[in-house]
Design a protein around this motif. Structure first.
Motif, mmCIF file in Angstrom:
data_model
loop_
_atom_site.group_PDB
_atom_site.id
_atom_site.type_symbol
_atom_site.label_atom_id
_atom_site.label_comp_id
_atom_site.label_asym_id
_atom_site.label_seq_id
_atom_site.Cartn_x
_atom_site.Cartn_y
_atom_site.Cartn_z
ATOM 1 N N ARG A 51 0.839 -1.194 0.000
ATOM 2 C CA ARG A 51 0.000 0.000 0.000
ATOM 3 C C ARG A 51 0.877 1.248 0.000
ATOM 4 N NH1 ARG A 51 -5.432 0.542 3.636
ATOM 5 N NH2 ARG A 51 -6.456 2.150 2.391
ATOM 6 N N ARG A 52 0.568 2.173 -0.922
ATOM 7 C CA ARG A 52 1.362 3.390 -1.061
ATOM 8 C C ARG A 52 0.609 4.595 -0.521
ATOM 9 N NH1 ARG A 52 2.643 2.735 -7.365
ATOM 10 N NH2 ARG A 52 0.418 2.245 -7.284
ATOM 11 N N HIS A 53 1.330 5.673 -0.317
ATOM 12 C CA HIS A 53 0.744 6.866 0.293
ATOM 13 C C HIS A 53 0.802 8.054 -0.650
ATOM 14 C CE1 HIS A 53 2.423 4.528 3.849
ATOM 15 N NE2 HIS A 53 1.110 4.490 4.029
ATOM 16 N N ALA A 54 -0.257 8.821 -0.644
ATOM 17 C CA ALA A 54 -0.268 10.114 -1.324
ATOM 18 C C ALA A 54 0.184 11.180 -0.334
ATOM 19 C CB ALA A 54 -1.668 10.422 -1.835
ATOM 20 N N LEU A 55 0.535 12.360 -0.852
ATOM 21 C CA LEU A 55 0.837 13.504 0.004
ATOM 22 C C LEU A 55 -0.297 14.506 -0.105
ATOM 23 C CD1 LEU A 55 4.636 14.280 -0.554
ATOM 24 C CD2 LEU A 55 3.544 13.314 1.482
ATOM 25 N N ARG A 56 -0.849 14.886 1.030
ATOM 26 C CA ARG A 56 -1.926 15.879 1.055
ATOM 27 C C ARG A 56 -1.440 17.168 1.703
ATOM 28 N NH1 ARG A 56 -7.081 14.314 -0.367
ATOM 29 N NH2 ARG A 56 -7.360 12.045 -0.566
ATOM 30 N N LEU A 57 -2.012 18.270 1.233
ATOM 31 C CA LEU A 57 -1.692 19.594 1.758
ATOM 32 C C LEU A 57 -2.734 19.998 2.793
ATOM 33 C CD1 LEU A 57 0.122 22.175 1.410
ATOM 34 C CD2 LEU A 57 -1.650 23.003 -0.155
ATOM 35 N N ILE A 58 -2.282 20.443 3.936
ATOM 36 C CA ILE A 58 -3.195 20.909 4.980
ATOM 37 C C ILE A 58 -3.847 22.221 4.545
ATOM 38 C CG2 ILE A 58 -3.317 21.807 7.342
ATOM 39 C CD1 ILE A 58 -1.075 19.839 8.067
ATOM 40 N N THR A 59 -5.161 22.274 4.640
ATOM 41 C CA THR A 59 -5.902 23.504 4.333
ATOM 42 C C THR A 59 -6.521 24.048 5.616
ATOM 43 O OG1 THR A 59 -7.862 22.184 3.745
ATOM 44 C CG2 THR A 59 -6.385 22.823 1.955
ATOM 45 N N HIS A 60 -6.920 25.315 5.567
ATOM 46 C CA HIS A 60 -7.438 25.981 6.761
ATOM 47 C C HIS A 60 -8.846 26.523 6.511
ATOM 48 C CE1 HIS A 60 -3.461 25.648 8.545
ATOM 49 N NE2 HIS A 60 -2.947 26.160 7.439
ATOM 50 N N ASP A 61 -9.542 26.749 7.587
ATOM 51 C CA ASP A 61 -10.929 27.218 7.506
ATOM 52 C C ASP A 61 -10.939 28.715 7.198
ATOM 53 O OD1 ASP A 61 -13.631 27.437 7.600
ATOM 54 O OD2 ASP A 61 -13.831 27.115 9.763
ATOM 55 N N GLN A 62 -10.641 29.027 5.946
ATOM 56 C CA GLN A 62 -10.631 30.419 5.503
ATOM 57 C C GLN A 62 -11.050 30.473 4.043
ATOM 58 O OE1 GLN A 62 -6.445 31.019 6.432
ATOM 59 N NE2 GLN A 62 -5.894 30.934 4.267
ATOM 60 N N THR A 63 -11.532 31.620 3.621
ATOM 61 C CA THR A 63 -12.022 31.777 2.259
ATOM 62 C C THR A 63 -10.944 32.351 1.357
ATOM 63 O OG1 THR A 63 -14.300 32.105 3.011
ATOM 64 C CG2 THR A 63 -13.751 32.934 0.818
ATOM 65 N N VAL A 64 -10.789 31.751 0.201
ATOM 66 C CA VAL A 64 -9.896 32.274 -0.828
ATOM 67 C C VAL A 64 -10.773 32.900 -1.910
ATOM 68 C CG1 VAL A 64 -8.165 31.728 -2.570
ATOM 69 C CG2 VAL A 64 -8.143 30.535 -0.367
ATOM 70 N N ALA A 65 -10.602 34.183 -2.149
ATOM 71 C CA ALA A 65 -11.416 34.904 -3.132
ATOM 72 C C ALA A 65 -10.524 35.475 -4.222
ATOM 73 C CB ALA A 65 -12.206 36.020 -2.451
ATOM 74 N N PHE A 66 -11.074 35.563 -5.431
ATOM 75 C CA PHE A 66 -10.362 36.190 -6.542
ATOM 76 C C PHE A 66 -11.388 36.734 -7.518
ATOM 77 C CE2 PHE A 66 -11.358 32.034 -8.079
ATOM 78 C CZ PHE A 66 -11.459 32.128 -9.463
ATOM 79 N N THR A 67 -10.946 37.664 -8.361
ATOM 80 C CA THR A 67 -11.827 38.243 -9.374
ATOM 81 C C THR A 67 -11.420 37.719 -10.741
ATOM 82 O OG1 THR A 67 -12.167 40.243 -8.059
ATOM 83 C CG2 THR A 67 -12.677 40.370 -10.419
ATOM 84 N N ASP A 68 -12.321 36.981 -11.350
ATOM 85 C CA ASP A 68 -12.094 36.442 -12.686
ATOM 86 C C ASP A 68 -12.510 37.484 -13.716
ATOM 87 O OD1 ASP A 68 -11.787 33.605 -14.237
ATOM 88 O OD2 ASP A 68 -13.344 34.818 -15.166
ATOM 89 N N GLY A 69 -11.700 37.637 -14.770
ATOM 90 C CA GLY A 69 -11.972 38.666 -15.769
ATOM 91 C C GLY A 69 -13.229 38.448 -16.573
ATOM 92 N N ILE A 70 -13.796 37.243 -16.517
ATOM 93 C CA ILE A 70 -15.039 36.944 -17.238
ATOM 94 C C ILE A 70 -16.167 36.615 -16.270
ATOM 95 C CG2 ILE A 70 -16.144 35.296 -18.835
ATOM 96 C CD1 ILE A 70 -13.406 35.038 -20.210
ATOM 97 N N ARG A 71 -15.857 35.905 -15.203
ATOM 98 C CA ARG A 71 -16.886 35.397 -14.288
ATOM 99 C C ARG A 71 -17.166 36.304 -13.098
ATOM 100 N NH1 ARG A 71 -18.627 30.101 -16.366
ATOM 101 N NH2 ARG A 71 -17.281 29.965 -18.196
ATOM 102 N N GLY A 72 -16.312 37.291 -12.865
ATOM 103 C CA GLY A 72 -16.507 38.168 -11.716
ATOM 104 C C GLY A 72 -15.825 37.632 -10.466
ATOM 105 N N THR A 73 -16.246 38.100 -9.296
ATOM 106 C CA THR A 73 -15.628 37.717 -8.035
ATOM 107 C C THR A 73 -16.155 36.372 -7.569
ATOM 108 O OG1 THR A 73 -15.356 40.040 -7.392
ATOM 109 C CG2 THR A 73 -15.249 38.397 -5.636
ATOM 110 N N LEU A 74 -15.230 35.481 -7.243
ATOM 111 C CA LEU A 74 -15.571 34.132 -6.799
ATOM 112 C C LEU A 74 -14.792 33.813 -5.536
ATOM 113 C CD1 LEU A 74 -15.186 32.651 -10.358
ATOM 114 C CD2 LEU A 74 -17.360 32.805 -9.174
ATOM 115 N N SER A 75 -15.327 32.912 -4.726
ATOM 116 C CA SER A 75 -14.647 32.549 -3.486
ATOM 117 C C SER A 75 -14.908 31.081 -3.167
ATOM 118 C CB SER A 75 -15.113 33.436 -2.327
ATOM 119 O OG SER A 75 -16.495 33.251 -2.074
#
Length: 298
Positions: free
Chosen positions: A136-160
């Motif tokens: 059995r092999r293992h993958a590597l996972r990245l720890i994420t946090h309880d926070q919102t990542v937002a960005f503004t897409d040039g076509i779709r507008g602001t997304l989070s």
């Protein structure tokens, strides 16, 4: 920094109409702004790679009049850079090994926008269990946090997106030893000094993860524009895996005009006699604000 755009196909089959739309959108956005445009072949997934596909894609692009400003970058040559990024994240205590199978994740996780949300099973384990002889092999996972990542897409507008709630800790190196797309694309966009990413909307929900990785690795974040997807009559995205029809390079102007129409750009009053004439018109008329932000069927 001056504008630098890119087109990054995977060599899992020939160039189809959906890929042409993505290539055209990124190319026109770069050329209209007097920017550079480069190509990256994303060949980090050998099981999906089709022999000869990279060369065929490049020849098709050439026949359609695309011109790139630097030698093509192949991700298969970049493994050391990806491993360096993993070492950086490991030193920051942001990674852990995951031995969960797909069935185990499905049993314990809840359904999210991209499938089952990883429930964090291996995050709190001191060491993943090892069964002698199991292989059995293992993958590597990245720890994420309880926070919102937002960005503004040039076509779709602001997304989070709240990554930990909507995706969960995500894989950056697979159990089979191959590097994950999310890591490779972030490392290579930085390496190629990409300032603007124009691509299909199938990658829209991946963008917060990439921005999150960029921040952890101290890398700059490009501007993003996500183009509408080209779908078939059943609503399925055109893709190489589904063996969507390849572009007919024998009639390049016809294919180019169809892609330009799909992007809702002004069409020339008369059919261009050459590929060069087409691009002269299309580059001068490019206006990304005219693009429909809904997926379209052909």
């Amino acid at each position: 920094m001056n504008y630098r755009g890119r087109f990054a196909p995977s060599p899992s089959g020939p160039l189809h109409f959906g890929s042409l739309v993505a290539a055209m959108g990124s190319y026109l956005d770069a050329r209209n702004r007097q920017g550079k445009w480069v190509i990256r072949i994303e060949n980090i997934d050998p099981p999906r790679e089709v022999t000869g596909a990279s060369g065929r894609i490049l020849r098709t692009l050439e026949s359609l009049g695309f011109e790139w400003d630097e030698p093509v970058l192949y991700q298969s040559t970049r493994h050391a850079a990806y491993q360096d990024a993993i070492s950086d994240l490991r030193n920051k205590a942001l990674l852990y090994e995951c031995c969960c199978s797909r069935s185990e994740i499905q049993e314990r996780g809840r359904v999210g926008s991209e499938g089952i949300i990883y429930p964090g099973t291996c995050r709190t384990r001191v060491k993943p269990p090892t069964v002698k002889g199991s292989g059995r092999r293992h993958a590597l996972r990245l720890i994420t946090h309880d926070q919102t990542v937002a960005f503004t897409d040039g076509i779709r507008g602001t997304l989070s997106q709240n990554i930990v709630r909507e995706i969960g800790d995500f894989i950056i190196k697979r159990a089979d030893g191959h590097f994950a797309y999310q890591l490779a694309v972030v490392v290579d966009d930085a390496y190629q000094d990409i300032t603007d990413v124009v691509r299909g909307a199938d990658l829209l929900t991946s963008t917060p993860r990439q921005i999150y990785l960029q921040r952890l690795l101290g890398l700059s974040t490009p501007s993003y524009k996500h183009l509408p997807l080209v779908t078939d009559k059943s609503g399925r995205k055109l893709s190489k895996q589904h063996r969507s029809d390849p572009i007919n390079a024998a009639a390049p102007v016809v294919a180019l005009l169809a892609a330009l129409k799909f992007l809702n750009q002004p069409l020339p009053p008369e059919t261009p006699g050459t590929v060069a004439e087409f691009w002269e018109w299309a580059i001068a008329q490019w206006n990304h604000s005219l693009i429909n932000n809904k997926n379209c069927t052909i």
